[in-house]
Design a protein around this motif. Sequence first.
Motif, PDB file in Angstrom:
ATOM      1  N   TYR A   1     -61.448 -15.479 -31.828  1.00 16.23           N
ATOM      2  CA  TYR A   1     -60.426 -16.205 -31.060  1.00 16.23           C
ATOM      3  C   TYR A   1     -61.065 -17.283 -30.187  1.00 16.23           C
ATOM      4  N   ALA A   2     -62.026 -18.002 -30.763  1.00 11.72           N
ATOM      5  CA  ALA A   2     -62.721 -19.059 -30.026  1.00 11.72           C
ATOM      6  C   ALA A   2     -61.791 -20.188 -29.605  1.00 11.72           C
ATOM      7  N   ASP A   3     -60.604 -20.272 -30.226  1.00 12.91           N
ATOM      8  CA  ASP A   3     -59.648 -21.306 -29.814  1.00 12.91           C
ATOM      9  C   ASP A   3     -59.246 -21.144 -28.355  1.00 12.91           C
ATOM     10  N   LEU A   4     -59.346 -19.926 -27.818  1.00 14.01           N
ATOM     11  CA  LEU A   4     -59.055 -19.704 -26.404  1.00 14.01           C
ATOM     12  C   LEU A   4     -60.076 -20.408 -25.520  1.00 14.01           C
ATOM     13  N   LEU A   5     -61.336 -20.447 -25.951  1.00 12.69           N
ATOM     14  CA  LEU A   5     -62.353 -21.168 -25.192  1.00 12.69           C
ATOM     15  C   LEU A   5     -62.151 -22.675 -25.322  1.00 12.69           C
ATOM     16  N   ASN A   6     -61.695 -23.123 -26.492  1.00 10.38           N
ATOM     17  CA  ASN A   6     -61.358 -24.543 -26.642  1.00 10.38           C
ATOM     18  C   ASN A   6     -60.271 -24.933 -25.644  1.00 10.38           C
ATOM     19  N   LYS A   7     -59.255 -24.069 -25.509  1.00 10.30           N
ATOM     20  CA  LYS A   7     -58.165 -24.333 -24.567  1.00 10.30           C
ATOM     21  C   LYS A   7     -58.660 -24.296 -23.119  1.00 10.30           C
ATOM     22  N   ALA A   8     -59.578 -23.371 -22.828  1.00 11.22           N
ATOM     23  CA  ALA A   8     -60.131 -23.290 -21.474  1.00 11.22           C
ATOM     24  C   ALA A   8     -60.856 -24.583 -21.123  1.00 11.22           C
ATOM     25  N   ASP A   9     -61.589 -25.126 -22.072  1.00 13.72           N
ATOM     26  CA  ASP A   9     -62.321 -26.374 -21.832  1.00 13.72           C
ATOM     27  C   ASP A   9     -61.370 -27.545 -21.593  1.00 13.72           C
ATOM     28  N   GLU A  10     -60.248 -27.563 -22.296  1.00 12.90           N
ATOM     29  CA  GLU A  10     -59.298 -28.671 -22.183  1.00 12.90           C
ATOM     30  C   GLU A  10     -58.358 -28.526 -20.982  1.00 12.90           C
ATOM     31  N   CYS A  11     -58.291 -27.318 -20.411  1.00  9.51           N
ATOM     32  CA  CYS A  11     -57.316 -27.025 -19.361  1.00  9.51           C
ATOM     33  C   CYS A  11     -57.764 -27.594 -18.005  1.00  9.51           C
ATOM     34  N   ASN A  12     -56.831 -28.251 -17.311  1.00 10.22           N
ATOM     35  CA  ASN A  12     -57.118 -28.806 -15.981  1.00 10.22           C
ATOM     36  C   ASN A  12     -56.750 -27.848 -14.854  1.00 10.22           C
ATOM     37  N   ASP A  13     -55.931 -26.851 -15.147  1.00  8.28           N
ATOM     38  CA  ASP A  13     -55.555 -25.851 -14.146  1.00  8.28           C
ATOM     39  C   ASP A  13     -56.701 -24.848 -14.021  1.00  8.28           C
ATOM     40  N   PRO A  14     -57.344 -24.737 -12.867  1.00  7.10           N
ATOM     41  CA  PRO A  14     -58.528 -23.872 -12.745  1.00  7.10           C
ATOM     42  C   PRO A  14     -58.236 -22.399 -12.986  1.00  7.10           C
ATOM     43  N   TYR A  15     -57.021 -21.957 -12.653  1.00  5.56           N
ATOM     44  CA  TYR A  15     -56.696 -20.538 -12.799  1.00  5.56           C
ATOM     45  C   TYR A  15     -56.255 -20.213 -14.215  1.00  5.56           C
ATOM     46  N   LEU A  16     -55.505 -21.102 -14.839  1.00  8.19           N
ATOM     47  CA  LEU A  16     -55.142 -20.904 -16.235  1.00  8.19           C
ATOM     48  C   LEU A  16     -56.386 -20.963 -17.126  1.00  8.19           C
ATOM     49  N   LYS A  17     -57.342 -21.789 -16.717  1.00  7.72           N
ATOM     50  CA  LYS A  17     -58.629 -21.850 -17.418  1.00  7.72           C
ATOM     51  C   LYS A  17     -59.271 -20.454 -17.472  1.00  7.72           C
ATOM     52  N   MET A  18     -59.197 -19.736 -16.353  1.00  8.41           N
ATOM     53  CA  MET A  18     -59.762 -18.395 -16.297  1.00  8.41           C
ATOM     54  C   MET A  18     -58.967 -17.415 -17.146  1.00  8.41           C
ATOM     55  N   VAL A  19     -57.659 -17.613 -17.242  1.00  8.83           N
ATOM     56  CA  VAL A  19     -56.823 -16.769 -18.090  1.00  8.83           C
ATOM     57  C   VAL A  19     -57.251 -16.902 -19.546  1.00  8.83           C
ATOM     58  N   TYR A  20     -57.435 -18.141 -20.007  1.00  4.86           N
ATOM     59  CA  TYR A  20     -57.857 -18.364 -21.384  1.00  4.86           C
ATOM     60  C   TYR A  20     -59.215 -17.712 -21.655  1.00  4.86           C
ATOM     61  N   ALA A  21     -60.171 -17.951 -20.773  1.00  3.24           N
ATOM     62  CA  ALA A  21     -61.529 -17.440 -20.988  1.00  3.24           C
ATOM     63  C   ALA A  21     -61.567 -15.917 -20.939  1.00  3.24           C
TER      64      ALA A  21
ATOM     65  N   TRP B   1     -52.363 -14.574 -25.612  1.00  2.49           N
ATOM     66  CA  TRP B   1     -53.152 -14.129 -26.767  1.00  2.49           C
ATOM     67  C   TRP B   1     -52.438 -12.991 -27.473  1.00  2.49           C
ATOM     68  N   ARG B   2     -52.484 -13.009 -28.794  1.00  4.82           N
ATOM     69  CA  ARG B   2     -51.938 -11.925 -29.608  1.00  4.82           C
ATOM     70  C   ARG B   2     -52.862 -11.692 -30.798  1.00  4.82           C
TER      71      ARG B   2
END
Length: 461
Positions: A110-130, A320-321
């Motif tokens: 599920y590396a796409d979650l890390l791709n989303k974390a890198d693209e995310c500008n919201d610092p807390y949502l970034k942590m959710v993805y990672a 994530w699912r």
Amino acid sequence: MLCTNLLTGNYIPNRYLHDRVVNRHCYVIAFVTLRRLLGYEGLEVINPDGGEEDAQEEAKKGRWKQEDRDSYWKMMHKYIGSDVTSMVTLPVIIFEPMTMLQRMAEILEYADLLNKADECNDPYLKMVYATSWAVSIYFAYQRTWKPFNPILGETFEMTNHEGISFISEQVSHHPPMSCGHAENEHFMYDVTSKLRTKYLGNSLDVYPVGRTRVTLKKTGEVLDLVPPPTKVNNLIFGRTWLDSPGEMVMSNLMTGDKAVLYFHPCGWFGSGRYEVDGYVYNKDEEPKLLMTGKWNSSLSYQPCDMEGEPLPGTELKEVWRVADVPENDKFQYTYFAHKLNSFDTAPQKLLSSDSRLRPDRCALEQGNLSKAGVEKTRLEERQRAEKNHREATKQEFTPKWFQLTGEITSTPWGDMEIYEYNGKYAEYRMEVEASPSAADIDDKNLDFNPWQFEESQIRGA
């Protein structure tokens, strides 16, 4: 949003969950005390999914027969209380056709979650993805077969997934240590893995003494992961199952933000199994987002107030699912796990030290247990011969793709030395891809060769 009280099965507000995550030690003490008062001290769930499967059912799935269990129990009894990471020779019947090096790559499904974390500008949502990415691997941990321990110098390569180039290598045999490095346009994933165990008879505690870090390329933020320990239940008798009760902490070393998720222990009759919940905190340890779900199915998040309660007008959003999985798969592999064993994820001109080429792993995958056992013994004897040769000639093993940093890091389960990726693998790949003959090589016919010395050198030592 409500959560489940593990003691009563009732629902409790999130603010109590927040208090529990922050003050987990008080919670554990209260839990143990209540068990004693109720007379349930020492009670253990044998199989949280229902009635215990008998030995015949386990054997149908490729597990050992009852007489094998009895024999192995007699051999293992003397190791109770010990770290059995590399001191015990295990029968091939309990293995799956995959190595620990491949397991290190499996977290990248599920590396796409890390791709989303890198693209995310919201610092807390970034942590959710990672953090969701870190939780996703636990679905694979339901598999109770053991991966093969890598031979010293063994490697595993992966390409053709989310633009990732991945290399892992066994850098030490005593103690067993593995290193991995993955990279694409969004992130780098670096891991130094060293497990410590405690054998308890019919169960095994596994402590992840290691370091896992993700670097997001857009901002340069470094995320540090500390996972919970794992307990293997019914190791020899009964149906084997795993549990990982405790905290997972993902920390942003640049901003000070962190996510703390609590993995519920499996309670009576299987209550609470798979459940995970917690919060994303800012650098002042104020909760900003709550996370909840099950590590075997999905995770969701929702904004919360300072008490950990959901903000009015907000709702849970799934982040994530678990992807669809094959039905009735013998080894409970996901589609991605099968790809790791195939040459579809292998680069051109595969390293001859790659796990896919191990003869014992290949034989087990084909269902030939006798050949798998013979090949496993042969590899282990060759590894011991190389060790003796190094000691006799006063030579040290030097990894090809990783190097010691001299840094010692502390973990909740002990200190460990840190290896880092040396960059040479990327250079090697560039040379291979520029070679016109690379496409003409049939990797499937390569002989497995992680060895530091030729056999003639060892015989002459």
